[in-house]
Design a protein around this motif. Structure first.
Motif, PDB file in Angstrom:
ATOM      1  N   LEU A  32      25.859  15.458 -87.282  1.00 20.34           N
ATOM      2  CA  LEU A  32      24.844  16.460 -86.959  1.00 20.34           C
ATOM      3  C   LEU A  32      24.966  17.676 -87.865  1.00 20.34           C
ATOM      4  O   LEU A  32      23.947  18.227 -88.308  1.00 20.34           O
ATOM      5  N   ARG A  33      26.184  18.084 -88.148  1.00 24.17           N
ATOM      6  CA  ARG A  33      26.366  19.250 -89.033  1.00 24.17           C
ATOM      7  C   ARG A  33      25.751  18.974 -90.404  1.00 24.17           C
ATOM      8  O   ARG A  33      25.083  19.836 -90.981  1.00 24.17           O
ATOM      9  N   GLN A  36      21.901  18.869 -90.019  1.00 25.43           N
ATOM     10  CA  GLN A  36      21.320  20.205 -89.875  1.00 25.43           C
ATOM     11  C   GLN A  36      21.175  20.888 -91.234  1.00 25.43           C
ATOM     12  O   GLN A  36      20.154  21.529 -91.511  1.00 25.43           O
ATOM     13  N   ASP A  37      22.214  20.774 -92.046  1.00 22.14           N
ATOM     14  CA  ASP A  37      22.142  21.357 -93.388  1.00 22.14           C
ATOM     15  C   ASP A  37      21.041  20.699 -94.207  1.00 22.14           C
ATOM     16  O   ASP A  37      20.305  21.365 -94.946  1.00 22.14           O
ATOM     17  N   PHE A 177      13.357  18.331 -85.037  1.00 15.57           N
ATOM     18  CA  PHE A 177      14.591  19.002 -84.624  1.00 15.57           C
ATOM     19  C   PHE A 177      14.361  20.509 -84.572  1.00 15.57           C
ATOM     20  O   PHE A 177      14.034  21.137 -85.571  1.00 15.57           O
ATOM     21  N   SER A 179      16.585  22.611 -82.254  1.00 13.20           N
ATOM     22  CA  SER A 179      17.945  23.116 -82.082  1.00 13.20           C
ATOM     23  C   SER A 179      18.790  21.981 -81.521  1.00 13.20           C
ATOM     24  O   SER A 179      18.276  20.883 -81.258  1.00 13.20           O
ATOM     25  N   THR A 180      20.054  22.258 -81.306  1.00 15.84           N
ATOM     26  CA  THR A 180      20.945  21.221 -80.779  1.00 15.84           C
ATOM     27  C   THR A 180      20.499  20.727 -79.413  1.00 15.84           C
ATOM     28  O   THR A 180      20.725  19.567 -79.064  1.00 15.84           O
ATOM     29  N   GLN A 183      14.603  19.033 -78.959  1.00 15.23           N
ATOM     30  CA  GLN A 183      13.957  18.155 -79.932  1.00 15.23           C
ATOM     31  C   GLN A 183      12.613  17.730 -79.339  1.00 15.23           C
ATOM     32  O   GLN A 183      12.524  17.431 -78.148  1.00 15.23           O
ATOM     33  N   GLU A 235      14.170  15.335 -90.146  1.00 17.86           N
ATOM     34  CA  GLU A 235      14.036  15.880 -88.790  1.00 17.86           C
ATOM     35  C   GLU A 235      14.455  14.831 -87.754  1.00 17.86           C
ATOM     36  O   GLU A 235      15.154  15.142 -86.782  1.00 17.86           O
ATOM     37  N   ALA A 238      18.351  14.325 -87.710  1.00 22.59           N
ATOM     38  CA  ALA A 238      19.042  15.437 -87.053  1.00 22.59           C
ATOM     39  C   ALA A 238      18.840  15.366 -85.543  1.00 22.59           C
ATOM     40  O   ALA A 238      19.785  15.597 -84.766  1.00 22.59           O
ATOM     41  N   SER A 242      21.844  14.790 -82.727  1.00 18.18           N
ATOM     42  CA  SER A 242      22.008  15.806 -81.688  1.00 18.18           C
ATOM     43  C   SER A 242      21.962  15.172 -80.301  1.00 18.18           C
ATOM     44  O   SER A 242      22.816  15.458 -79.447  1.00 18.18           O
TER      45      SER A 242
END
Length: 290
Positions: A32-33, A36-37, A177, A179-180, A183, A235, A238, A242
């Motif tokens: 996920l990290r 996200q990037d 996506f 936020s964590t 969705q 998207e 991610a 998440s």
């Protein structure tokens, strides 16, 4: 009541399951990290690309015609549905499947024919069980961060079908996506190009076009559409990671609660057995004394 040995085996089994879900949670968090990037980087570029497509569509209507901007009554549309290959991601795949079924139902009521291209095993399994739906292509193990070589065969198929008027509209069905913990399943129009109106900034509308409008449209439209497809895939990935991380965390927490309950049940059974043994010893001693 289950025997102590049975309870002990159940505790061991749940502990093993908790180790697996914990490991999957950590793997999903790590992915996920990275996702996200990846999704944050080109998001602004994708938004500007949509502005440019909207601006080019207006120019194409007045100055030069391009087949990918052709707007016509939608009698047959194509939906590109993006899901996961692996599952165990909570409601991620179910949300996509539910929205796809809703869109198919609306098309039937409106008398439209629907074709589907699936990305991911989960949604392809759903579509395979639906009657009267043409599946144009199925993609599994699609790259999380696809390059042009992986995207262009898919997009070329879409472009050719649209230019030949075999389909009248193309839409992307994916999970955006935010936020964590948030969705959202979205439908985004891909073709006709620039069909979805977005506010065009002054920087885009006043930009000088060189060498000419027709050359710019011919060279850039497919690239700008490629950006929309690329961003939708990022998207979706991610969102998948998440939701998988949260699902595995919940499973790990639930396993811990079950272990606590089983441990309490085991201790109660053990205490009951000790009490019974003491009662038997006391009873036997009294019998001897009597």
């Amino acid at each position: 009541m289950a025997s102590r040995q049975q309870i002990k085996r159940r505790i061991g089994s749940v502990k093993s399951t908790r180790q697996i879900t914990r490991a999957m949670q950590l793997m999903a968090a790590s992915k996920l990290r990275r996702a996200q990037d990846a999704v944050a980087g080109p998001r602004e570029y994708s938004a500007v690309a949509r502005e440019i497509l909207t601006h080019l569509r207006h120019l194409a209507q007045t100055e030069v015609q391009h087949p990918l901007f052709a707007e016509r009554p939608v009698k047959r549309r194509l939906i590109i549905a993006i899901s996961s290959d692996q599952g165990l991601a909570g409601a991620y795949d179910a949300n996509i499947a539910r929205r796809l079924l809703q869109e198919l139902s609306e098309d039937r009521k409106a008398g439209r024919q629907t074709s589907v291209i699936t990305i991911g095993r989960k949604v392809s399994h759903v579509v395979s069980r639906i009657a009267d739906v043409e599946v144009m292509a199925v993609y599994t193990n699609f790259a999380d961060n696809p390059d042009a070589k992986e995207l262009r065969p898919l997009l070329s198929t879409i472009y050719d079908a649209f230019k030949k008027e075999e389909i009248d509209a193309v839409e992307l069905l994916y999970t955006r996506f935010k936020s964590t913990v948030s969705q959202v399943v979205e439908m985004q129009r891909l073709l006709p190009a620039g069909f979805e109106e977005v506010e065009v900034s002054s920087d885009v509308s006043s930009a000088k076009i060189e060498p000419s409008i027709d050359v710019l449209i011919e060279s850039s439209v497919q690239r700008l559409l490629e950006v929309q497809m690329y961003q939708a895939r990022l998207e979706a990935v991610a969102s998948e990671q998440s939701m998988r991380m949260i699902a595995m965390k919940n499973a790990t927490d639930n396993a811990g609660d079950i272990i606590d309950d089983l441990t309490l049940e085991y201790n109660n059974a053990r205490q009951a057995a000790i009490t019974q043994e003491l009662a038997e010893i006391t009873g036997g001693a009294e019998a001897l004394n009597g």
